[in-house]
Design a protein around this motif. Sequence first.
Motif, PDB file in Angstrom:
ATOM      1  N   PRO A 263      47.640  34.272  34.455  1.00 10.54           N
ATOM      2  CA  PRO A 263      48.732  34.920  35.185  1.00 10.54           C
ATOM      3  C   PRO A 263      48.303  36.211  35.874  1.00 10.54           C
ATOM      4  CG  PRO A 263      49.064  35.143  32.811  1.00 10.54           C
ATOM      5  CD  PRO A 263      47.943  34.173  33.008  1.00 10.54           C
ATOM      6  N   LEU A 264      47.308  36.899  35.315  1.00  7.95           N
ATOM      7  CA  LEU A 264      46.828  38.123  35.951  1.00  7.95           C
ATOM      8  C   LEU A 264      46.224  37.828  37.320  1.00  7.95           C
ATOM      9  CD1 LEU A 264      46.096  41.114  36.063  1.00  7.95           C
ATOM     10  CD2 LEU A 264      44.041  40.584  34.701  1.00  7.95           C
ATOM     11  N   ILE A 265      45.326  36.848  37.402  1.00  5.18           N
ATOM     12  CA  ILE A 265      44.699  36.556  38.684  1.00  5.18           C
ATOM     13  C   ILE A 265      45.732  36.002  39.669  1.00  5.18           C
ATOM     14  CG2 ILE A 265      43.954  34.215  38.046  1.00  5.18           C
ATOM     15  CD1 ILE A 265      42.086  36.702  40.331  1.00  5.18           C
ATOM     16  N   GLN A 266      46.682  35.233  39.156  1.00  2.00           N
ATOM     17  CA  GLN A 266      47.718  34.684  40.028  1.00  2.00           C
ATOM     18  C   GLN A 266      48.551  35.809  40.656  1.00  2.00           C
ATOM     19  OE1 GLN A 266      50.458  32.016  38.015  1.00  2.00           O
ATOM     20  NE2 GLN A 266      50.381  30.618  39.745  1.00  2.00           N
ATOM     21  N   GLN A 267      48.928  36.785  39.842  1.00  2.00           N
ATOM     22  CA  GLN A 267      49.742  37.889  40.353  1.00  2.00           C
ATOM     23  C   GLN A 267      48.930  38.836  41.240  1.00  2.00           C
ATOM     24  OE1 GLN A 267      52.200  39.617  37.124  1.00  2.00           O
ATOM     25  NE2 GLN A 267      52.082  37.602  36.139  1.00  2.00           N
ATOM     26  N   LEU A 268      47.651  39.013  40.930  1.00  2.00           N
ATOM     27  CA  LEU A 268      46.795  39.804  41.808  1.00  2.00           C
ATOM     28  C   LEU A 268      46.718  39.183  43.198  1.00  2.00           C
ATOM     29  CD1 LEU A 268      43.854  40.686  39.382  1.00  2.00           C
ATOM     30  CD2 LEU A 268      45.248  42.361  40.615  1.00  2.00           C
ATOM     31  N   ARG A 269      46.470  37.873  43.240  1.00  2.00           N
ATOM     32  CA  ARG A 269      46.343  37.195  44.532  1.00  2.00           C
ATOM     33  C   ARG A 269      47.686  37.187  45.280  1.00  2.00           C
ATOM     34  NH1 ARG A 269      41.557  38.532  43.786  1.00  2.00           N
ATOM     35  NH2 ARG A 269      39.952  36.981  43.277  1.00  2.00           N
ATOM     36  N   ASP A 270      48.772  36.994  44.543  1.00  2.00           N
ATOM     37  CA  ASP A 270      50.086  37.004  45.186  1.00  2.00           C
ATOM     38  C   ASP A 270      50.391  38.366  45.801  1.00  2.00           C
ATOM     39  OD1 ASP A 270      50.502  34.384  44.490  1.00  2.00           O
ATOM     40  OD2 ASP A 270      51.840  34.822  42.809  1.00  2.00           O
ATOM     41  N   ALA A 271      49.831  39.435  45.195  1.00  2.00           N
ATOM     42  CA  ALA A 271      50.053  40.789  45.703  1.00  2.00           C
ATOM     43  C   ALA A 271      49.088  41.151  46.822  1.00  2.00           C
ATOM     44  CB  ALA A 271      49.927  41.795  44.562  1.00  2.00           C
ATOM     45  N   GLY A 272      48.224  40.212  47.192  1.00  2.00           N
ATOM     46  CA  GLY A 272      47.292  40.455  48.286  1.00  2.00           C
ATOM     47  C   GLY A 272      45.972  41.066  47.866  1.00  2.00           C
ATOM     48  N   VAL A 273      45.724  41.200  46.561  1.00  2.00           N
ATOM     49  CA  VAL A 273      44.455  41.742  46.071  1.00  2.00           C
ATOM     50  C   VAL A 273      43.430  40.614  46.055  1.00  2.00           C
ATOM     51  CG1 VAL A 273      43.262  42.874  44.164  1.00  2.00           C
ATOM     52  CG2 VAL A 273      45.650  43.468  44.673  1.00  2.00           C
ATOM     53  N   GLN A 274      42.456  40.672  46.939  1.00  2.00           N
ATOM     54  CA  GLN A 274      41.440  39.621  47.052  1.00  2.00           C
ATOM     55  C   GLN A 274      40.084  40.058  46.496  1.00  2.00           C
ATOM     56  OE1 GLN A 274      42.262  36.545  48.008  1.00  2.00           O
ATOM     57  NE2 GLN A 274      44.352  37.324  48.219  1.00  2.00           N
ATOM     58  N   THR A 275      40.059  41.142  45.756  1.00  2.00           N
ATOM     59  CA  THR A 275      38.829  41.661  45.160  1.00  2.00           C
ATOM     60  C   THR A 275      38.169  40.615  44.260  1.00  2.00           C
ATOM     61  OG1 THR A 275      39.879  43.832  45.139  1.00  2.00           O
ATOM     62  CG2 THR A 275      37.901  43.575  43.799  1.00  2.00           C
ATOM     63  N   THR A 276      36.846  40.557  44.273  1.00  2.00           N
ATOM     64  CA  THR A 276      36.113  39.625  43.416  1.00  2.00           C
ATOM     65  C   THR A 276      36.498  39.846  41.957  1.00  2.00           C
ATOM     66  OG1 THR A 276      34.249  39.577  44.939  1.00  2.00           O
ATOM     67  CG2 THR A 276      33.828  38.863  42.676  1.00  2.00           C
ATOM     68  N   PHE A 277      36.862  38.760  41.295  1.00  2.00           N
ATOM     69  CA  PHE A 277      37.335  38.799  39.901  1.00  2.00           C
ATOM     70  C   PHE A 277      36.282  38.158  39.014  1.00  2.00           C
ATOM     71  CE2 PHE A 277      39.659  37.149  36.246  1.00  2.00           C
ATOM     72  CZ  PHE A 277      40.535  38.189  35.926  1.00  2.00           C
ATOM     73  N   ILE A 278      35.834  38.907  38.016  1.00  2.33           N
ATOM     74  CA  ILE A 278      34.831  38.403  37.071  1.00  2.33           C
ATOM     75  C   ILE A 278      35.451  38.361  35.685  1.00  2.33           C
ATOM     76  CG2 ILE A 278      32.509  38.678  36.109  1.00  2.33           C
ATOM     77  CD1 ILE A 278      33.269  40.828  39.033  1.00  2.33           C
ATOM     78  N   GLY A 279      35.372  37.218  35.042  1.00  2.85           N
ATOM     79  CA  GLY A 279      35.836  37.074  33.666  1.00  2.85           C
ATOM     80  C   GLY A 279      34.684  36.657  32.776  1.00  2.85           C
ATOM     81  N   PRO A 280      34.833  36.756  31.464  1.00  2.00           N
ATOM     82  CA  PRO A 280      33.778  36.377  30.536  1.00  2.00           C
ATOM     83  C   PRO A 280      34.018  34.997  29.938  1.00  2.00           C
ATOM     84  CG  PRO A 280      35.393  37.694  29.396  1.00  2.00           C
ATOM     85  CD  PRO A 280      35.950  37.441  30.781  1.00  2.00           C
ATOM     86  N   ASP A 281      33.292  34.699  28.874  1.00  3.94           N
ATOM     87  CA  ASP A 281      33.373  33.396  28.233  1.00  3.94           C
ATOM     88  C   ASP A 281      34.771  33.069  27.723  1.00  3.94           C
ATOM     89  OD1 ASP A 281      32.267  35.636  26.693  1.00  3.94           O
ATOM     90  OD2 ASP A 281      32.380  34.348  24.948  1.00  3.94           O
ATOM     91  N   GLY A 282      35.551  34.089  27.332  1.00  6.11           N
ATOM     92  CA  GLY A 282      36.909  33.844  26.884  1.00  6.11           C
ATOM     93  C   GLY A 282      37.825  33.327  27.979  1.00  6.11           C
TER      94      GLY A 282
END
Length: 400
Positions: A263-282
């Motif tokens: 949901p975090l990445i979904q809401q970031l993208r919906d808000a127009g934030v296109q910054t590269t998103f890096i997540g870990p193994d979790g």
Amino acid sequence: MIRRRLAAAGALAAAVALVLSGCANQGGGEQQGGGPAAGAPSQPTNAVLPAGNGQGRCAPGTSIGYAGTIAGQNAALGIAIVNAAQLAVDQHNAANPNCQVTLVRADTGGTPDTAVGPTTGLINNPAVLGIVGLPFSGESRAMGPALNAAGLVNITPSATNPGLTQNGWTNFFRGLGNDAVQGPAVAGYIQNRLNAQNVCVIKDDSDYGIGLAGTVTQALGPRASCQIDVKTNQREFSAIIGQVQQANPQAIFYAGYYQEAAPLIQQLRDAGVQTTFIGPDGVKDEQYVVNAAGSADGSLLSCPCVPQEGFTDFSNAYRQAFGVAPQTYSAESYDVTTILLQGIDQGAADRAALLNFVRGYSGQGLTKQFQWSPTGELTSTPVWMYRVQGNQIVTDTQIG
């Protein structure tokens, strides 16, 4: 940080697999920056496998345990681990008629509080000689003292908090690199591959998230100019998005699990934030891709786990048994389960003997060479970067 033999869960996994066309965690395509995706390693010719030499002998009822989430928080990560452990046990039993080992499952729910009862049940079961698990760092920390007091060998295929091997426990072994390995590798990728000078580090409140964020932040130094906290089970992130927008970072690193990352990445993208998103193994699980509903495309996902698509026999057997491709930490679970089975086959008939076997073990698995330091850390700790391409998680490159 992950469904067969559990009928309802198996059906769900199969459905997800169809959505993803059975391609999660497969290599191919172009890596970040335009080069070809790194080739996954093939199966080592000297890999120790569950079948062994087929001459194993053990007492009736001999068991090993799986302690970890099956239906609780971030259950997909745990299911990927327990499925692989079951596959190793099944292959072992098919090849060793005089040693039939049972895998006893304990669903911990994935949290420190809910892990107590199920894990205590394994401790109190004298037939259980060793444990694969616990998958998550918080529950590993909570149950570590009791497992150590019981002398029950505990090999985790996925818990990465560095502090777990600094408690004086003599029974705990890690089947992968810890966050003190993963964090600097991720920071190096962010600096050298992404050339990001301004990074927001967002962490959840789990032992895993806190520990990993700390190592990444330390390695990034002044580049980690924005640090934000979220809560386990948080689903609304407008305040966090506002902080990110104000910081205007060149990269975002999220230390936590897919349950909140989607949901975090979904809401970031919906808000127009296109910054590269890096997540870990979790976060590196097909559920992240599915739950993000298209917003995960382009995400980078680090993991101290080895790409599995080159382990053809293992991948085919896993798919045949469970109807889906192996997922994050499946191969690591298969390897550490194999080590416990090898000890049993070689005459370890009680907990003390199996613990001593693991302490002195040295052997090649599918994923790496397994040999542990006195504290339970591995001497070989590869780290890889993956990425989301459309609706698939694909291999990017080895970063550590």
